[in-house]
Scaffold this motif. Sequence first.
Motif, PDB file in Angstrom:
ATOM      1  N   GLU A   1      13.434  -2.233   9.648  1.00  0.00           N
ATOM      2  CA  GLU A   1      12.250  -2.630   8.899  1.00  0.00           C
ATOM      3  C   GLU A   1      12.398  -4.036   8.338  1.00  0.00           C
ATOM      4  OE1 GLU A   1       9.955   1.219   7.185  1.00  0.00           O
ATOM      5  OE2 GLU A   1      11.427   0.287   5.843  1.00  0.00           O
ATOM      6  N   ARG A   2      11.273  -4.643   8.058  1.00  0.00           N
ATOM      7  CA  ARG A   2      11.267  -5.924   7.380  1.00  0.00           C
ATOM      8  C   ARG A   2      11.770  -5.754   5.953  1.00  0.00           C
ATOM      9  NH1 ARG A   2       5.423  -8.598   8.486  1.00  0.00           N
ATOM     10  NH2 ARG A   2       5.930  -9.294   6.378  1.00  0.00           N
ATOM     11  N   ASP A   3      12.275  -6.825   5.373  1.00  0.00           N
ATOM     12  CA  ASP A   3      12.767  -6.769   4.000  1.00  0.00           C
ATOM     13  C   ASP A   3      11.664  -6.439   2.999  1.00  0.00           C
ATOM     14  OD1 ASP A   3      15.297  -7.398   4.879  1.00  0.00           O
ATOM     15  OD2 ASP A   3      15.100  -9.547   4.473  1.00  0.00           O
ATOM     16  N   ALA A  17       7.030  -3.414  -0.113  1.00  0.00           N
ATOM     17  CA  ALA A  17       5.964  -4.152  -0.788  1.00  0.00           C
ATOM     18  C   ALA A  17       4.666  -4.053   0.014  1.00  0.00           C
ATOM     19  CB  ALA A  17       6.368  -5.615  -0.969  1.00  0.00           C
ATOM     20  N   ILE A  18       4.797  -4.098   1.330  1.00  0.00           N
ATOM     21  CA  ILE A  18       3.616  -3.956   2.189  1.00  0.00           C
ATOM     22  C   ILE A  18       3.042  -2.553   2.058  1.00  0.00           C
ATOM     23  CG2 ILE A  18       2.829  -3.890   4.590  1.00  0.00           C
ATOM     24  CD1 ILE A  18       4.872  -6.106   5.173  1.00  0.00           C
ATOM     25  N   ARG A  19       3.919  -1.560   1.970  1.00  0.00           N
ATOM     26  CA  ARG A  19       3.443  -0.185   1.791  1.00  0.00           C
ATOM     27  C   ARG A  19       2.699  -0.047   0.461  1.00  0.00           C
ATOM     28  NH1 ARG A  19       8.640   1.250   4.056  1.00  0.00           N
ATOM     29  NH2 ARG A  19       8.349   2.097   6.162  1.00  0.00           N
ATOM     30  N   ASP A  20       3.207  -0.689  -0.585  1.00  0.00           N
ATOM     31  CA  ASP A  20       2.513  -0.648  -1.877  1.00  0.00           C
ATOM     32  C   ASP A  20       1.094  -1.184  -1.724  1.00  0.00           C
ATOM     33  OD1 ASP A  20       4.642   0.428  -3.290  1.00  0.00           O
ATOM     34  OD2 ASP A  20       5.403  -1.535  -3.954  1.00  0.00           O
ATOM     35  N   GLU A  21       0.972  -2.313  -1.048  1.00  0.00           N
ATOM     36  CA  GLU A  21      -0.344  -2.928  -0.864  1.00  0.00           C
ATOM     37  C   GLU A  21      -1.254  -2.036  -0.033  1.00  0.00           C
ATOM     38  OE1 GLU A  21      -2.364  -6.990   1.030  1.00  0.00           O
ATOM     39  OE2 GLU A  21      -0.191  -6.740   0.994  1.00  0.00           O
ATOM     40  N   HIS A  22      -0.716  -1.483   1.044  1.00  0.00           N
ATOM     41  CA  HIS A  22      -1.534  -0.646   1.918  1.00  0.00           C
ATOM     42  C   HIS A  22      -1.949   0.650   1.237  1.00  0.00           C
ATOM     43  CE1 HIS A  22      -0.234  -2.623   5.974  1.00  0.00           C
ATOM     44  NE2 HIS A  22      -0.801  -3.474   5.129  1.00  0.00           N
ATOM     45  N   ALA A  23      -1.021   1.255   0.478  1.00  0.00           N
ATOM     46  CA  ALA A  23      -1.353   2.497  -0.233  1.00  0.00           C
ATOM     47  C   ALA A  23      -2.491   2.261  -1.220  1.00  0.00           C
ATOM     48  CB  ALA A  23      -0.127   3.044  -0.955  1.00  0.00           C
ATOM     49  N   ALA A  24      -2.494   1.086  -1.856  1.00  0.00           N
ATOM     50  CA  ALA A  24      -3.558   0.762  -2.813  1.00  0.00           C
ATOM     51  C   ALA A  24      -4.892   0.550  -2.108  1.00  0.00           C
ATOM     52  CB  ALA A  24      -3.180  -0.472  -3.620  1.00  0.00           C
ATOM     53  N   LEU A  25      -4.846   0.116  -0.847  1.00  0.00           N
ATOM     54  CA  LEU A  25      -6.073  -0.166  -0.095  1.00  0.00           C
ATOM     55  C   LEU A  25      -6.625   1.050   0.631  1.00  0.00           C
ATOM     56  CD1 LEU A  25      -5.152  -3.624   1.477  1.00  0.00           C
ATOM     57  CD2 LEU A  25      -6.917  -3.200  -0.245  1.00  0.00           C
ATOM     58  N   ILE A  26      -5.796   2.064   0.853  1.00  0.00           N
ATOM     59  CA  ILE A  26      -6.229   3.228   1.635  1.00  0.00           C
ATOM     60  C   ILE A  26      -7.487   3.895   1.059  1.00  0.00           C
ATOM     61  CG2 ILE A  26      -5.583   5.616   2.203  1.00  0.00           C
ATOM     62  CD1 ILE A  26      -2.816   4.566   2.992  1.00  0.00           C
ATOM     63  N   PRO A  27      -7.574   4.157  -0.261  1.00  0.00           N
ATOM     64  CA  PRO A  27      -8.797   4.804  -0.766  1.00  0.00           C
ATOM     65  C   PRO A  27     -10.064   4.017  -0.430  1.00  0.00           C
ATOM     66  CG  PRO A  27      -7.085   4.881  -2.429  1.00  0.00           C
ATOM     67  CD  PRO A  27      -6.586   3.960  -1.344  1.00  0.00           C
ATOM     68  N   ARG A  28      -9.977   2.708  -0.586  1.00  0.00           N
ATOM     69  CA  ARG A  28     -11.133   1.861  -0.290  1.00  0.00           C
ATOM     70  C   ARG A  28     -11.483   1.908   1.199  1.00  0.00           C
ATOM     71  NH1 ARG A  28     -11.324  -4.465  -2.215  1.00  0.00           N
ATOM     72  NH2 ARG A  28     -13.507  -4.898  -1.713  1.00  0.00           N
ATOM     73  N   THR A  86      -0.006   3.116   9.276  1.00  0.00           N
ATOM     74  CA  THR A  86       1.138   3.144  10.185  1.00  0.00           C
ATOM     75  C   THR A  86       2.480   3.132   9.470  1.00  0.00           C
ATOM     76  OG1 THR A  86       0.960   0.734  10.436  1.00  0.00           O
ATOM     77  CG2 THR A  86      -0.144   2.096  12.087  1.00  0.00           C
ATOM     78  N   GLY A  87       2.572   2.429   8.337  1.00  0.00           N
ATOM     79  CA  GLY A  87       3.838   2.379   7.617  1.00  0.00           C
ATOM     80  C   GLY A  87       4.240   3.685   6.968  1.00  0.00           C
ATOM     81  N   PHE A  88       3.328   4.635   6.939  1.00  0.00           N
ATOM     82  CA  PHE A  88       3.607   5.944   6.332  1.00  0.00           C
ATOM     83  C   PHE A  88       3.717   7.055   7.377  1.00  0.00           C
ATOM     84  CE2 PHE A  88       1.331   3.475   3.099  1.00  0.00           C
ATOM     85  CZ  PHE A  88       2.251   3.521   2.070  1.00  0.00           C
ATOM     86  N   MET A  89       3.596   6.694   8.647  1.00  0.00           N
ATOM     87  CA  MET A  89       3.671   7.700   9.707  1.00  0.00           C
ATOM     88  C   MET A  89       5.114   7.886  10.154  1.00  0.00           C
ATOM     89  SD  MET A  89       0.343   6.794  12.043  1.00  0.00           S
ATOM     90  CE  MET A  89      -1.328   7.125  11.439  1.00  0.00           C
ATOM     91  N   ASP A  90       5.469   9.119  10.456  1.00  0.00           N
ATOM     92  CA  ASP A  90       6.813   9.443  10.937  1.00  0.00           C
ATOM     93  C   ASP A  90       6.809   9.321  12.455  1.00  0.00           C
ATOM     94  OD1 ASP A  90       9.323  10.362  11.449  1.00  0.00           O
ATOM     95  OD2 ASP A  90       8.980  12.418  10.761  1.00  0.00           O
ATOM     96  N   ILE A  91       7.481   8.284  12.970  1.00  0.00           N
ATOM     97  CA  ILE A  91       7.486   8.076  14.422  1.00  0.00           C
ATOM     98  C   ILE A  91       8.616   8.819  15.114  1.00  0.00           C
ATOM     99  CG2 ILE A  91       6.369   5.830  14.180  1.00  0.00           C
ATOM    100  CD1 ILE A  91       9.092   4.545  14.692  1.00  0.00           C
TER     101      ILE A  91
END
Length: 212
Positions: free
Chosen positions: A147-149, A153-164, A136-141
């Motif tokens: 956004e949160r501050d 950082a949350i996007r970094d974490e989510h991007a790393a988890l997406i492959p898994r 969701t953080g990478f979708m164009d709405i």
Amino acid sequence: MTTATPHPAIPLPLVRDPGLLPPLEMDGYLTGVLVTPHLETAQWVMGLWRERSAVDPARIEQGLVTVLAHRKAIEASFAKGWPGFSPAFCEPGQKPDHGKVRTWVRGFWSAMKLAPDYWSAIAEDERTATFVALFTGFMDIGEPFDERDDANAIRDEHAALIPRALVGMRKLALMREDKKLALRAMQTAKTGRNEQCPCGSGKKYKRCCAAA
């Protein structure tokens, strides 16, 4: 939550019809097709093109040669399971570039829209909702919002988890299609029922993919 160092991403095709989706977007679209069960070829093939009205049969045939070869490469990468699978936006040893992830997710989102009922059910099921939340953080709405501050950082974490998570989605799709041979071919380590699910949801295996 710990993540493994990704393997080299699937190489994007060097020769391509300019009428097709851009390479990263194409990789996301084809990956989305592969993790969505029961899609017929006729449902997704024209989504490969940006200029549908201008595409002639000869160009479709030529373009499909490249596209289907890349689709097979993604399938082969999925067969490695986790942590062998790596989508095209990944670069070993580096944090995924948010712009590249956005482009990739744009293609993935296009594939999701081919089966809205399936993906709505995935998003609403507490066992699998985390899968969709990672994107969701990478979708164009289409409109600005505050956004949160720590959004990046949350996007970094989510991007790393997406492959898994994608490996978990692929397994779920194969389960829904009852493709037992393909499931057995995925080279994932056996996970205990009380261990963390290998899909990256953060839940115990017995309450996530094992229960799906």
